[in-house]
Enzyme design. Structure first.
Site, PDB file in Angstrom:
ATOM      1  N   CYS A 128      -9.603  -1.649   3.092  1.00  0.00           N
ATOM      2  CA  CYS A 128      -8.780  -0.554   2.561  1.00  0.00           C
ATOM      3  C   CYS A 128      -9.209  -0.181   1.133  1.00  0.00           C
ATOM      4  O   CYS A 128     -10.330   0.258   0.939  1.00  0.00           O
ATOM      5  CB  CYS A 128      -7.306  -0.936   2.644  1.00  0.00           C
ATOM      6  SG  CYS A 128      -6.170   0.446   2.383  1.00  0.00           S
TER       7      CYS A 128
ATOM      8  N   HIS B  96      -7.469  -1.730   9.047  1.00  0.00           N
ATOM      9  CA  HIS B  96      -6.915  -3.077   8.882  1.00  0.00           C
ATOM     10  C   HIS B  96      -7.198  -3.959  10.098  1.00  0.00           C
ATOM     11  O   HIS B  96      -6.471  -3.899  11.095  1.00  0.00           O
ATOM     12  CB  HIS B  96      -5.398  -2.997   8.642  1.00  0.00           C
ATOM     13  CG  HIS B  96      -5.041  -2.480   7.294  1.00  0.00           C
ATOM     14  ND1 HIS B  96      -4.887  -3.301   6.193  1.00  0.00           N
ATOM     15  CD2 HIS B  96      -4.834  -1.214   6.858  1.00  0.00           C
ATOM     16  CE1 HIS B  96      -4.589  -2.559   5.140  1.00  0.00           C
ATOM     17  NE2 HIS B  96      -4.551  -1.290   5.515  1.00  0.00           N
TER      18      HIS B  96
ATOM     19  N   GLU C  90      -6.630  -7.007  10.387  1.00  0.00           N
ATOM     20  CA  GLU C  90      -5.583  -8.034  10.486  1.00  0.00           C
ATOM     21  C   GLU C  90      -4.269  -7.446  10.984  1.00  0.00           C
ATOM     22  O   GLU C  90      -3.245  -8.124  11.008  1.00  0.00           O
ATOM     23  CB  GLU C  90      -5.355  -8.677   9.113  1.00  0.00           C
ATOM     24  CG  GLU C  90      -4.406  -7.952   8.183  1.00  0.00           C
ATOM     25  CD  GLU C  90      -4.843  -6.569   7.726  1.00  0.00           C
ATOM     26  OE1 GLU C  90      -3.996  -5.794   7.278  1.00  0.00           O
ATOM     27  OE2 GLU C  90      -6.063  -6.259   7.830  1.00  0.00           O
TER      28      GLU C  90
ATOM     29  N   GLY D  71      -2.586   3.635  -4.063  1.00  0.00           N
ATOM     30  CA  GLY D  71      -2.985   4.508  -5.154  1.00  0.00           C
ATOM     31  C   GLY D  71      -4.416   5.010  -5.109  1.00  0.00           C
ATOM     32  O   GLY D  71      -5.166   4.785  -4.159  1.00  0.00           O
TER      33      GLY D  71
ATOM     34  N   SER E 104       0.808  -1.222   0.000  1.00  0.00           N
ATOM     35  CA  SER E 104       0.000   0.000   0.000  1.00  0.00           C
ATOM     36  C   SER E 104       0.839   1.269   0.000  1.00  0.00           C
ATOM     37  O   SER E 104       0.328   2.359  -0.267  1.00  0.00           O
ATOM     38  CB  SER E 104      -0.941   0.009   1.209  1.00  0.00           C
ATOM     39  OG  SER E 104      -1.922  -1.005   1.102  1.00  0.00           O
TER      40      SER E 104
ATOM     41  N   GLN F 144     -12.892   0.869  -0.719  1.00  0.00           N
ATOM     42  CA  GLN F 144     -13.142   2.001  -1.598  1.00  0.00           C
ATOM     43  C   GLN F 144     -13.702   1.560  -2.948  1.00  0.00           C
ATOM     44  O   GLN F 144     -14.640   2.170  -3.483  1.00  0.00           O
ATOM     45  CB  GLN F 144     -11.842   2.783  -1.797  1.00  0.00           C
ATOM     46  CG  GLN F 144     -11.304   3.398  -0.515  1.00  0.00           C
ATOM     47  CD  GLN F 144      -9.852   3.825  -0.630  1.00  0.00           C
ATOM     48  OE1 GLN F 144      -9.261   3.788  -1.711  1.00  0.00           O
ATOM     49  NE2 GLN F 144      -9.262   4.226   0.479  1.00  0.00           N
TER      50      GLN F 144
ATOM     51  N   GLY G  16      -4.543  -2.107  -0.841  1.00  0.00           N
ATOM     52  CA  GLY G  16      -3.687  -1.779  -1.980  1.00  0.00           C
ATOM     53  C   GLY G  16      -3.429  -0.293  -2.066  1.00  0.00           C
ATOM     54  O   GLY G  16      -4.023   0.506  -1.337  1.00  0.00           O
TER      55      GLY G  16
END
Length: 359
Positions: free
Chosen positions: A250, A334, A336, A224, A46, A254, A222
């Site tokens: 994440c 997150h 995890e 960008g 990320s 989106q 991920g």
């Protein structure tokens, strides 16, 4: 150590010392407030295209532990610390952070005032920067610095071929995981719950996923701008319509929202660190979460079928969405997280329950 400089696009120059690999790099300068987890940060896809500043002053004190890596490579453009520890103390340590940076080809700088840098980014918003040995930039290099934009981020970090991870001979469920820049611990959280996890490249068609007949679909984290992934978003829309239970994290969160007609926007300086408070809007309970993102879902753009489940306590941004009358949900943070906190790990159990309840 060799003298090097961090130069921001606004002209501010920081003088420091070289760490890691030698070279010159341009990237988007961001900061993370995490006190630990520098190994996970350096190996988290990320952070693709970004020069990462650690706000905590001493980094590297527990050494290098490959078992804690989130991937086999580093995707950061550069690395900034106040002080780097060259005498780590940890029974699990396998080496020094500086040696790891060299091995992974990460250009870094230490010895600068990271507090001042963080304040600049907070006030001005995310800025491009260059780590270089020359304190004076040519016109060409200055233009390159100012025009730098992260492009094709997901395509650059996703796997090229599908693979399977399973820790048991008799898996409970089959999960199709779309890799937008997957962190290893997302895979592990599912595998440890008895799932057979098949990781697919980001550009896999919805038809191939549906034909695979998974019990559930995971959309990974991920890097960008999520909006540039037009094909992947179109596939997510088809997958939602399939009725298969789905969980997004994440950028997966989106892209799920974008597939349902919502909008995203770039935050001033993003949320990065292990101390982000998020509020469960149903119970009022606040959890501490780990986050790493520069974009957010626009609360006011959500369709009627989407209900916000979590909000960020600091700025009110969207941190989670439940899609009504479906087995689809997502979170921006997150659950995890490694090195932690693990307050919201129960969301993986919710995903398991959704797969169990599907008829």
């Amino acid at each position: 150590m060799k003298k090097v400089y961090l130069i921001l696009e606004n002209g501010k120059v920081f003088e420091g010392e070289s760490i890691g690999a030698e070279g010159e790099v341009i990237g988007e300068v961001v900061f993370t407030t995490a006190m630990t987890g520098y190994l996970e940060t350096l190996t988290d896809p990320s952070y693709y295209g970004q020069i990462v500043c650690q706000t905590f002053p001493l980094i590297g004190n527990y050494g290098v532990i490959e078992e804690d890596f989130e991937s086999n490579n580093s995707f950061v453009k550069g690395y900034i610390v106040r002080d780097i520890c060259d005498t780590p103390s940890n029974f699990r340590s396998e080496g020094k952070l500086d040696d790891m940076l060299k091995k992974l080809g990460v250009v870094g700088i230490c010895g600068i005032d990271t507090r001042e840098l963080t304040k600049i980014v907070r006030e001005s918003g995310v800025l491009n920067g260059i780590i270089t040995s020359d304190p004076k930039l040519s016109k060409e290099k200055k233009a390159e610095l100012e025009s730098y934009v992260i492009k094709d981020a997901v395509a650059s970090v996703s796997c090229k071929e599908k693979r399977v991870v399973c820790h048991t001979k008799k898996p409970k469920k089959r999960v199709a995981l779309l890799d937008y820049g997957i962190k290893r611990n997302i895979i592990e959280k599912l595998a440890r719950r008895g799932c057979e996890v098949t990781i697919f490249p980001y550009n896999t068609s919805a038809e191939e996923i549906i034909e695979f007949k998974p019990d559930g679909i995971m959309l990974s984290n991920g890097p960008g701008n999520p909006e540039e992934n037009k094909f992947a978003i179109a596939q997510v829309k088809k997958l939602v319509a399939s009725g298969i239970p789905m969980f997004g994290i994440c950028i997966g969160h989106q892209m799920l929202a974008l597939s349902q007609g919502a909008k995203t926007y770039k935050l001033k300086y993003g949320h990065r660190g292990g101390n982000q408070p998020v509020k469960d809007v149903n119970t009022g309970r606040v959890y501490v979460s780990t986050q790493n993102h520069g974009y957010a879902v626009d609360n006011d753009s959500l369709p009627k079928s989407a209900k916000i489940s979590f909000t960020n306590v600091n700025d009110g941004t969207c941190e989670g969405i439940d899609y009504q009358n479906t087995n689809v949900f997502s979170v921006q943070f997150h659950p995890e997280a490694c090195a932690g906190p693990l307050d919201t790990g129960y969301l993986f159990d919710r995903f398991m329950e959704n797969m169990e309840g599907r008829k």
